[in-house]
Design a protein around this motif. Structure first.
Motif, PDB file in Angstrom:
ATOM      1  N   ALA A  74       6.573  -1.849   6.631  1.00  0.00           N
ATOM      2  CA  ALA A  74       5.765  -0.800   5.993  1.00  0.00           C
ATOM      3  C   ALA A  74       5.403  -1.228   4.577  1.00  0.00           C
ATOM      4  CB  ALA A  74       6.545   0.515   5.952  1.00  0.00           C
ATOM      5  N   VAL A  75       4.211  -0.857   4.149  1.00  0.00           N
ATOM      6  CA  VAL A  75       3.746  -1.102   2.784  1.00  0.00           C
ATOM      7  C   VAL A  75       3.092   0.187   2.303  1.00  0.00           C
ATOM      8  CG1 VAL A  75       2.143  -2.426   1.341  1.00  0.00           C
ATOM      9  CG2 VAL A  75       3.401  -3.574   3.176  1.00  0.00           C
ATOM     10  N   GLN A  76       3.313   0.530   1.045  1.00  0.00           N
ATOM     11  CA  GLN A  76       2.661   1.709   0.472  1.00  0.00           C
ATOM     12  C   GLN A  76       1.172   1.649   0.755  1.00  0.00           C
ATOM     13  OE1 GLN A  76       3.491   1.903  -3.726  1.00  0.00           O
ATOM     14  NE2 GLN A  76       5.464   2.886  -3.420  1.00  0.00           N
ATOM     15  N   SER A  77       0.602   2.777   1.103  1.00  0.00           N
ATOM     16  CA  SER A  77      -0.799   2.794   1.540  1.00  0.00           C
ATOM     17  C   SER A  77      -1.756   2.220   0.496  1.00  0.00           C
ATOM     18  CB  SER A  77      -1.223   4.209   1.925  1.00  0.00           C
ATOM     19  OG  SER A  77      -1.103   5.083   0.826  1.00  0.00           O
ATOM     20  N   ALA A  78      -1.561   2.507  -0.772  1.00  0.00           N
ATOM     21  CA  ALA A  78      -2.473   2.028  -1.820  1.00  0.00           C
ATOM     22  C   ALA A  78      -2.394   0.518  -2.030  1.00  0.00           C
ATOM     23  CB  ALA A  78      -2.179   2.747  -3.133  1.00  0.00           C
ATOM     24  N   LEU A  79      -1.337  -0.119  -1.491  1.00  0.00           N
ATOM     25  CA  LEU A  79      -1.129  -1.546  -1.728  1.00  0.00           C
ATOM     26  C   LEU A  79      -1.355  -2.403  -0.487  1.00  0.00           C
ATOM     27  CD1 LEU A  79       2.020  -1.256  -4.004  1.00  0.00           C
ATOM     28  CD2 LEU A  79      -0.344  -1.682  -4.698  1.00  0.00           C
ATOM     29  N   ARG A  80      -1.864  -1.806   0.580  1.00  0.00           N
ATOM     30  CA  ARG A  80      -2.145  -2.587   1.791  1.00  0.00           C
ATOM     31  C   ARG A  80      -3.326  -3.515   1.543  1.00  0.00           C
ATOM     32  NH1 ARG A  80      -1.252   2.659   5.146  1.00  0.00           N
ATOM     33  NH2 ARG A  80       1.005   2.775   4.869  1.00  0.00           N
ATOM     34  N   GLN A  81      -3.381  -4.586   2.311  1.00  0.00           N
ATOM     35  CA  GLN A  81      -4.429  -5.600   2.206  1.00  0.00           C
ATOM     36  C   GLN A  81      -4.321  -6.412   0.911  1.00  0.00           C
ATOM     37  OE1 GLN A  81      -6.373  -6.046   4.948  1.00  0.00           O
ATOM     38  NE2 GLN A  81      -5.252  -4.344   5.843  1.00  0.00           N
ATOM     39  N   THR A  82      -3.119  -6.451   0.318  1.00  0.00           N
ATOM     40  CA  THR A  82      -2.915  -7.235  -0.908  1.00  0.00           C
ATOM     41  C   THR A  82      -1.994  -8.423  -0.682  1.00  0.00           C
ATOM     42  OG1 THR A  82      -1.035  -5.887  -1.628  1.00  0.00           O
ATOM     43  CG2 THR A  82      -3.223  -5.191  -2.381  1.00  0.00           C
ATOM     44  N   GLY A  83      -1.528  -8.620   0.558  1.00  0.00           N
ATOM     45  CA  GLY A  83      -0.643  -9.735   0.863  1.00  0.00           C
ATOM     46  C   GLY A  83       0.829  -9.383   0.869  1.00  0.00           C
ATOM     47  N   ILE A  84       1.182  -8.150   0.543  1.00  0.00           N
ATOM     48  CA  ILE A  84       2.591  -7.758   0.480  1.00  0.00           C
ATOM     49  C   ILE A  84       3.232  -7.826   1.861  1.00  0.00           C
ATOM     50  CG2 ILE A  84       4.166  -5.838   0.008  1.00  0.00           C
ATOM     51  CD1 ILE A  84       2.218  -5.055  -2.290  1.00  0.00           C
ATOM     52  N   GLY A  85       2.562  -7.290   2.876  1.00  0.00           N
ATOM     53  CA  GLY A  85       3.114  -7.341   4.234  1.00  0.00           C
ATOM     54  C   GLY A  85       3.321  -8.768   4.701  1.00  0.00           C
ATOM     55  N   SER A  86       2.360  -9.639   4.422  1.00  0.00           N
ATOM     56  CA  SER A  86       2.489 -11.053   4.792  1.00  0.00           C
ATOM     57  C   SER A  86       3.664 -11.695   4.079  1.00  0.00           C
ATOM     58  CB  SER A  86       1.207 -11.816   4.455  1.00  0.00           C
ATOM     59  OG  SER A  86       0.163 -11.443   5.318  1.00  0.00           O
ATOM     60  N   ALA A  87       3.831 -11.394   2.803  1.00  0.00           N
ATOM     61  CA  ALA A  87       4.940 -11.976   2.040  1.00  0.00           C
ATOM     62  C   ALA A  87       6.283 -11.527   2.595  1.00  0.00           C
ATOM     63  CB  ALA A  87       4.816 -11.607   0.565  1.00  0.00           C
ATOM     64  N   ILE A  88       6.389 -10.259   2.962  1.00  0.00           N
ATOM     65  CA  ILE A  88       7.644  -9.756   3.546  1.00  0.00           C
ATOM     66  C   ILE A  88       7.903 -10.447   4.874  1.00  0.00           C
ATOM     67  CG2 ILE A  88       8.811  -7.737   4.530  1.00  0.00           C
ATOM     68  CD1 ILE A  88       7.193  -6.049   2.450  1.00  0.00           C
ATOM     69  N   LEU A  89       6.886 -10.507   5.737  1.00  0.00           N
ATOM     70  CA  LEU A  89       7.056 -11.126   7.051  1.00  0.00           C
ATOM     71  C   LEU A  89       7.430 -12.596   6.920  1.00  0.00           C
ATOM     72  CD1 LEU A  89       6.978 -10.860  10.104  1.00  0.00           C
ATOM     73  CD2 LEU A  89       4.497 -11.284  10.007  1.00  0.00           C
ATOM     74  N   GLN A  90       6.773 -13.328   6.039  1.00  0.00           N
ATOM     75  CA  GLN A  90       7.103 -14.735   5.840  1.00  0.00           C
ATOM     76  C   GLN A  90       8.541 -14.907   5.359  1.00  0.00           C
ATOM     77  OE1 GLN A  90       3.958 -16.086   3.254  1.00  0.00           O
ATOM     78  NE2 GLN A  90       2.456 -16.104   4.902  1.00  0.00           N
ATOM     79  N   HIS A  91       8.996 -14.009   4.498  1.00  0.00           N
ATOM     80  CA  HIS A  91      10.376 -14.085   4.015  1.00  0.00           C
ATOM     81  C   HIS A  91      11.371 -13.820   5.149  1.00  0.00           C
ATOM     82  CE1 HIS A  91      13.168 -14.250   0.621  1.00  0.00           C
ATOM     83  NE2 HIS A  91      13.841 -13.286   1.233  1.00  0.00           N
ATOM     84  N   ILE A  92      11.060 -12.836   5.982  1.00  0.00           N
ATOM     85  CA  ILE A  92      11.928 -12.549   7.136  1.00  0.00           C
ATOM     86  C   ILE A  92      11.988 -13.766   8.054  1.00  0.00           C
ATOM     87  CG2 ILE A  92      12.191 -11.161   9.233  1.00  0.00           C
ATOM     88  CD1 ILE A  92      10.941  -8.800   7.653  1.00  0.00           C
ATOM     89  N   LEU A  93      10.835 -14.361   8.348  1.00  0.00           N
ATOM     90  CA  LEU A  93      10.804 -15.534   9.233  1.00  0.00           C
ATOM     91  C   LEU A  93      11.591 -16.695   8.640  1.00  0.00           C
ATOM     92  CD1 LEU A  93       7.061 -15.414  10.361  1.00  0.00           C
ATOM     93  CD2 LEU A  93       9.080 -14.747  11.694  1.00  0.00           C
ATOM     94  N   GLN A  94      11.449 -16.915   7.346  1.00  0.00           N
ATOM     95  CA  GLN A  94      12.182 -17.989   6.680  1.00  0.00           C
ATOM     96  C   GLN A  94      13.691 -17.738   6.750  1.00  0.00           C
ATOM     97  OE1 GLN A  94      11.655 -18.207   2.411  1.00  0.00           O
ATOM     98  NE2 GLN A  94      12.004 -20.407   2.415  1.00  0.00           N
ATOM     99  N   CYS A  95      14.117 -16.521   6.505  1.00  0.00           N
ATOM    100  CA  CYS A  95      15.550 -16.202   6.555  1.00  0.00           C
ATOM    101  C   CYS A  95      16.096 -16.322   7.980  1.00  0.00           C
ATOM    102  CB  CYS A  95      15.798 -14.807   6.001  1.00  0.00           C
ATOM    103  SG  CYS A  95      15.597 -14.707   4.204  1.00  0.00           S
ATOM    104  N   ALA A  96      15.323 -15.886   8.959  1.00  0.00           N
ATOM    105  CA  ALA A  96      15.757 -16.019  10.356  1.00  0.00           C
ATOM    106  C   ALA A  96      15.898 -17.488  10.730  1.00  0.00           C
ATOM    107  CB  ALA A  96      14.762 -15.325  11.282  1.00  0.00           C
TER     108      ALA A  96
END
Length: 143
Positions: A74-96
């Motif tokens: 989830a990302v705050q609605s006003a901050l979507r499409q700014t790369g935050i979701g991608s950054a979180i997902l990439q971090h999760i994948l790296q940690c996994a």
């Protein structure tokens, strides 16, 4: 305009309130998911990841279950499409990957499937309804 943030893994015990505030706003408030469906007894056993702004407020989140399922993205609605979701997902994948996982999976809302595909996820099976919203199973090999 990009948001200033950092992505990190956090403890459920210390960040439960901030995580639930964001998740309830997004999943219950915006998407109409029942609050009971958002409450999950598995949270204490999962790895939690957040994007935090310069005020240390949680502006995005995701989790990884012990079984390798990514969810609660989830990302705050006003901050979507700014790369935050991608950054979180990439971090999760790296940690996994660093934890030795060979694959991860998720149930993507069908309108978000393209987002996950851009990060290497492959759809498997037919769409299904989860919490009243169409989803599709997806997986990603971490080799």
């Amino acid at each position: 305009m990009g948001a200033e943030y950092s992505v990190t893994e956090v403890s459920w015990a210390t960040h439960q309130q901030q995580l639930m505030t964001l998740r309830i706003a997004v999943f219950v408030g915006e998407q109409g998911i029942a609050a009971d469906d958002e409450q999950d007894p598995n949270d204490p056993y999962c790895r939690h990841f957040v994007a935090m702004n310069s005020d240390n407020a949680v502006i995005g989140c995701g989790r990884l279950t012990p079984e390798g399922q990514i969810g609660r993205m989830a990302v705050q609605s006003a901050l979507r499409q700014t790369g935050i979701g991608s950054a979180i997902l990439q971090h999760i994948l790296q940690c996994a990957r660093h934890s030795g996982s060979k694959t991860v999976f998720l149930h993507a809302q069908t309108d978000a499937a393209e987002f996950y595909a851009r990060h290497g996820f492959i759809s498997n099976g037919e769409a299904f309804i989860e919490a009243g919203i169409p989803h599709i199973g997806m997986h990603c090999h971490l080799a």
